[in-house]
Design a protein around this motif. Sequence first.
Motif, PDB file in Angstrom:
ATOM      1  N   MET A   1      -0.191 -65.898  12.563  1.00 23.72           N
ATOM      2  CA  MET A   1       1.110 -66.513  12.214  1.00 23.72           C
ATOM      3  C   MET A   1       0.857 -67.951  12.432  1.00 23.72           C
ATOM      4  SD  MET A   1       2.344 -63.858  11.191  1.00 23.72           S
ATOM      5  CE  MET A   1       3.673 -64.829  10.386  1.00 23.72           C
ATOM      6  N   SER A   2       0.943 -68.709  11.449  1.00 22.74           N
ATOM      7  CA  SER A   2       0.556 -70.084  11.536  1.00 22.74           C
ATOM      8  C   SER A   2       1.391 -71.255  10.633  1.00 22.74           C
ATOM      9  CB  SER A   2      -0.873 -70.450  11.443  1.00 22.74           C
ATOM     10  OG  SER A   2      -1.146 -71.637  10.727  1.00 22.74           O
ATOM     11  N   PRO A   3       2.005 -72.185  11.042  1.00 21.87           N
ATOM     12  CA  PRO A   3       2.534 -73.231  10.196  1.00 21.87           C
ATOM     13  C   PRO A   3       1.628 -73.533   8.823  1.00 21.87           C
ATOM     14  CG  PRO A   3       2.914 -73.852  12.240  1.00 21.87           C
ATOM     15  CD  PRO A   3       1.910 -72.682  12.235  1.00 21.87           C
TER      16      PRO A   3
ATOM     17  N   SER B   1       8.776 -72.809  17.636  1.00 19.96           N
ATOM     18  CA  SER B   1       8.028 -72.852  18.819  1.00 19.96           C
ATOM     19  C   SER B   1       6.801 -71.874  19.218  1.00 19.96           C
ATOM     20  CB  SER B   1       9.182 -72.710  19.989  1.00 19.96           C
ATOM     21  OG  SER B   1      10.206 -73.269  19.921  1.00 19.96           O
ATOM     22  N   GLY B   2       6.774 -70.906  18.505  1.00 22.54           N
ATOM     23  CA  GLY B   2       5.668 -70.151  18.273  1.00 22.54           C
ATOM     24  C   GLY B   2       5.848 -69.029  17.315  1.00 22.54           C
ATOM     25  N   GLY B   3       4.488 -68.158  17.430  1.00 22.29           N
ATOM     26  CA  GLY B   3       4.538 -67.380  16.018  1.00 22.29           C
ATOM     27  C   GLY B   3       5.268 -66.072  16.133  1.00 22.29           C
TER      28      GLY B   3
ATOM     29  N   ALA C   1       8.389 -65.672  13.939  1.00 21.03           N
ATOM     30  CA  ALA C   1       7.702 -65.346  12.511  1.00 21.03           C
ATOM     31  C   ALA C   1       7.124 -63.996  12.323  1.00 21.03           C
ATOM     32  CB  ALA C   1       6.572 -66.333  12.323  1.00 21.03           C
TER      33      ALA C   1
ATOM     34  N   TYR D   1       1.841 -72.940  22.242  1.00 19.83           N
ATOM     35  CA  TYR D   1       1.334 -74.410  22.212  1.00 19.83           C
ATOM     36  C   TYR D   1       0.802 -74.959  20.983  1.00 19.83           C
ATOM     37  CZ  TYR D   1       0.804 -71.748  26.563  1.00 19.83           C
ATOM     38  OH  TYR D   1       1.013 -70.836  27.576  1.00 19.83           O
ATOM     39  N   GLU D   2      -0.087 -75.737  20.870  1.00 21.12           N
ATOM     40  CA  GLU D   2      -0.510 -76.685  19.717  1.00 21.12           C
ATOM     41  C   GLU D   2      -1.024 -75.458  18.640  1.00 21.12           C
ATOM     42  OE1 GLU D   2       0.664 -79.649  18.521  1.00 21.12           O
ATOM     43  OE2 GLU D   2       1.884 -79.066  20.217  1.00 21.12           O
TER      44      GLU D   2
ATOM     45  N   TYR E   1       9.471 -75.091   8.271  1.00 23.78           N
ATOM     46  CA  TYR E   1      10.156 -75.633   9.543  1.00 23.78           C
ATOM     47  C   TYR E   1       9.365 -75.120  10.708  1.00 23.78           C
ATOM     48  CZ  TYR E   1      11.239 -70.801   8.308  1.00 23.78           C
ATOM     49  OH  TYR E   1      11.407 -69.559   8.033  1.00 23.78           O
ATOM     50  N   VAL E   2       9.723 -75.858  11.942  1.00 20.02           N
ATOM     51  CA  VAL E   2       8.911 -75.925  13.074  1.00 20.02           C
ATOM     52  C   VAL E   2       9.688 -74.952  13.983  1.00 20.02           C
ATOM     53  CG1 VAL E   2       8.005 -77.196  14.830  1.00 20.02           C
ATOM     54  CG2 VAL E   2       7.936 -78.282  12.646  1.00 20.02           C
TER      55      VAL E   2
ATOM     56  N   GLY F   1       0.623 -67.363  17.935  1.00 21.92           N
ATOM     57  CA  GLY F   1       0.007 -68.664  18.742  1.00 21.92           C
ATOM     58  C   GLY F   1       1.328 -69.319  19.454  1.00 21.92           C
TER      59      GLY F   1
ATOM     60  N   LEU G   1      -0.430 -66.776   7.674  1.00 24.28           N
ATOM     61  CA  LEU G   1       1.188 -66.522   7.200  1.00 24.28           C
ATOM     62  C   LEU G   1       1.840 -67.288   7.841  1.00 24.28           C
ATOM     63  CD1 LEU G   1       1.574 -62.748   6.402  1.00 24.28           C
ATOM     64  CD2 LEU G   1       1.142 -64.633   4.665  1.00 24.28           C
ATOM     65  N   SER G   2       2.688 -68.213   6.925  1.00 23.44           N
ATOM     66  CA  SER G   2       3.681 -68.990   7.552  1.00 23.44           C
ATOM     67  C   SER G   2       4.947 -68.209   6.868  1.00 23.44           C
ATOM     68  CB  SER G   2       3.583 -70.223   7.012  1.00 23.44           C
ATOM     69  OG  SER G   2       5.033 -70.875   6.958  1.00 23.44           O
ATOM     70  N   ILE G   3       6.135 -68.466   7.685  1.00 26.26           N
ATOM     71  CA  ILE G   3       7.448 -68.038   6.990  1.00 26.26           C
ATOM     72  C   ILE G   3       8.255 -69.070   6.634  1.00 26.26           C
ATOM     73  CG2 ILE G   3       7.277 -65.926   8.560  1.00 26.26           C
ATOM     74  CD1 ILE G   3       9.632 -67.145  10.061  1.00 26.26           C
ATOM     75  N   GLY G   4       7.780 -70.455   6.257  1.00 26.56           N
ATOM     76  CA  GLY G   4       8.591 -71.322   5.806  1.00 26.56           C
ATOM     77  C   GLY G   4       8.236 -72.596   6.641  1.00 26.56           C
TER      78      GLY G   4
HETATM   79  C1  9D3 Z   1       5.280 -79.906  17.117  1.00 25.78           C
HETATM   80  C2  9D3 Z   1       3.888 -79.258  16.981  1.00 25.78           C
HETATM   81  N1  9D3 Z   1       3.345 -79.488  15.918  1.00 25.78           N
HETATM   82  C3  9D3 Z   1       2.458 -80.647  15.931  1.00 25.78           C
HETATM   83  C4  9D3 Z   1       2.395 -81.353  14.802  1.00 25.78           C
HETATM   84  C5  9D3 Z   1       2.568 -78.422  15.463  1.00 25.78           C
HETATM   85  C6  9D3 Z   1       3.060 -77.002  15.591  1.00 25.78           C
HETATM   86  C7  9D3 Z   1       2.370 -76.361  16.443  1.00 25.78           C
HETATM   87  C8  9D3 Z   1       2.703 -74.928  16.756  1.00 25.78           C
HETATM   88  C9  9D3 Z   1       4.296 -76.738  14.950  1.00 25.78           C
HETATM   89  C10 9D3 Z   1       4.746 -75.231  15.236  1.00 25.78           C
HETATM   90  C11 9D3 Z   1       3.929 -74.569  15.962  1.00 25.78           C
HETATM   91  C12 9D3 Z   1       4.475 -73.050  16.408  1.00 25.78           C
HETATM   92  N2  9D3 Z   1       4.748 -72.444  15.154  1.00 25.78           N
HETATM   93  C13 9D3 Z   1       4.162 -71.095  14.680  1.00 25.78           C
HETATM   94  O1  9D3 Z   1       3.473 -70.665  15.464  1.00 25.78           O
HETATM   95  C14 9D3 Z   1       4.469 -70.539  13.437  1.00 25.78           C
HETATM   96  C15 9D3 Z   1       5.472 -71.062  12.439  1.00 25.78           C
HETATM   97  C16 9D3 Z   1       6.135 -72.175  12.164  1.00 25.78           C
HETATM   98  O2  9D3 Z   1       6.471 -72.998  12.979  1.00 25.78           O
HETATM   99  N3  9D3 Z   1       6.805 -72.213  10.901  1.00 25.78           N
HETATM  100  C17 9D3 Z   1       6.805 -71.242  10.057  1.00 25.78           C
HETATM  101  N4  9D3 Z   1       6.066 -70.277  10.053  1.00 25.78           N
HETATM  102  C18 9D3 Z   1       5.230 -69.989  11.349  1.00 25.78           C
HETATM  103  S1  9D3 Z   1       4.057 -69.047  11.441  1.00 25.78           S
HETATM  104  C19 9D3 Z   1       3.863 -69.370  13.149  1.00 25.78           C
END
Ligand code: 9D3
Length: 263
Positions: free
Chosen positions: A87-89, A139-141, A144, A115-116, A136-137, A113, A131-134
């Motif tokens: 699960m990742s942006p 705080s973790g996966g 999602a 942290y960063e 927007y930011v 995930g 996979l991302s769910i959209g």
């Molecule tokens: C403020 C942190 N960002 C630095 C530029 C990067 C960042 C790291 C980790 C942004 C968000 C995250 C945590 N997000 C997820 O783990 C995540 C996510 C999301 O934030 N938006 C949409 N889908 C997903 S899936 C996992």
Amino acid sequence: MRIDLLSLFPEFVAQVAGHGVVGRAQERGLLSIHGWNPRDFAEGNYRRVDDRPFGGGPGMVMMIEPLRAALAAARAADPRPVRVIYMSPQGAPLTQAKARELASLERMVLLCGRYEGVDERFLQAEVDEELSIGDYVLSGGELAAAVVIDATARLLPGALNDAESAVQDSFEGEGGLLDCPHYTRPLEHPFGTVPPVLLSGNHAEIAKWRRMQSLGRTWLRRPELIDRDGLSKHDRKLLDAFLAGQTAGPDEGTGNPPGTPNP
Ligand code: 9D3
């Protein structure tokens, strides 16, 4: 279907997945969810799961070894092959088509995930897709992953009741149009009236009105979902009638959606 979660907060996701349709799917034996916490696989007194990024900069990165060991344990808990999803942006956007694809799998691992993010070498070696769910930011996966679980579980055969399935079938059959408005008792309320067609008992007219509302709302709210030239002649007429109603002037205080004929 079996879902394994790799997360520093696995009980958080299991909590979300314990209610409603997903909870029922688990009770019915259609779905099982198993949590694995990398912290339980971390070494040393401090059980470190994260460390500072090479190259410097803010935040922390999830370390390879605790994740590798947790994933190995999850893999070993069931002999069937497993899709590993991070699960990742940076991932591909979750869609209904993707949910349908995932619902056809016997197993998947959802890696959440914090942290960063996760050491890139772990992703290269062990992850099949992101996979991302959209856009927007979060705080973790974890949230999602809960979304992926919800969207997937309701597609498992037997997860929905008959009434729920009927709704879903019609949605999927409509090729991704937005839903029509809904009304229930009381009939009379200071907030407005109910479109008279819904009280007419004329099921063909009701279906036509709902279709027109779906087409019109999709056109106005999500134009990218609708290809006017790809519509059937019938749908195009309904959409045109809706849009004509839009500009025909006031609704005479009924509060009814545009396109609803006034009596
Ligand atoms: C403020 C942190 N960002 C630095 C530029 C990067 C960042 C790291 C980790 C942004 C968000 C995250 C945590 N997000 C997820 O783990 C995540 C996510 C999301 O934030 N938006 C949409 N889908 C997903 S899936 C996992």
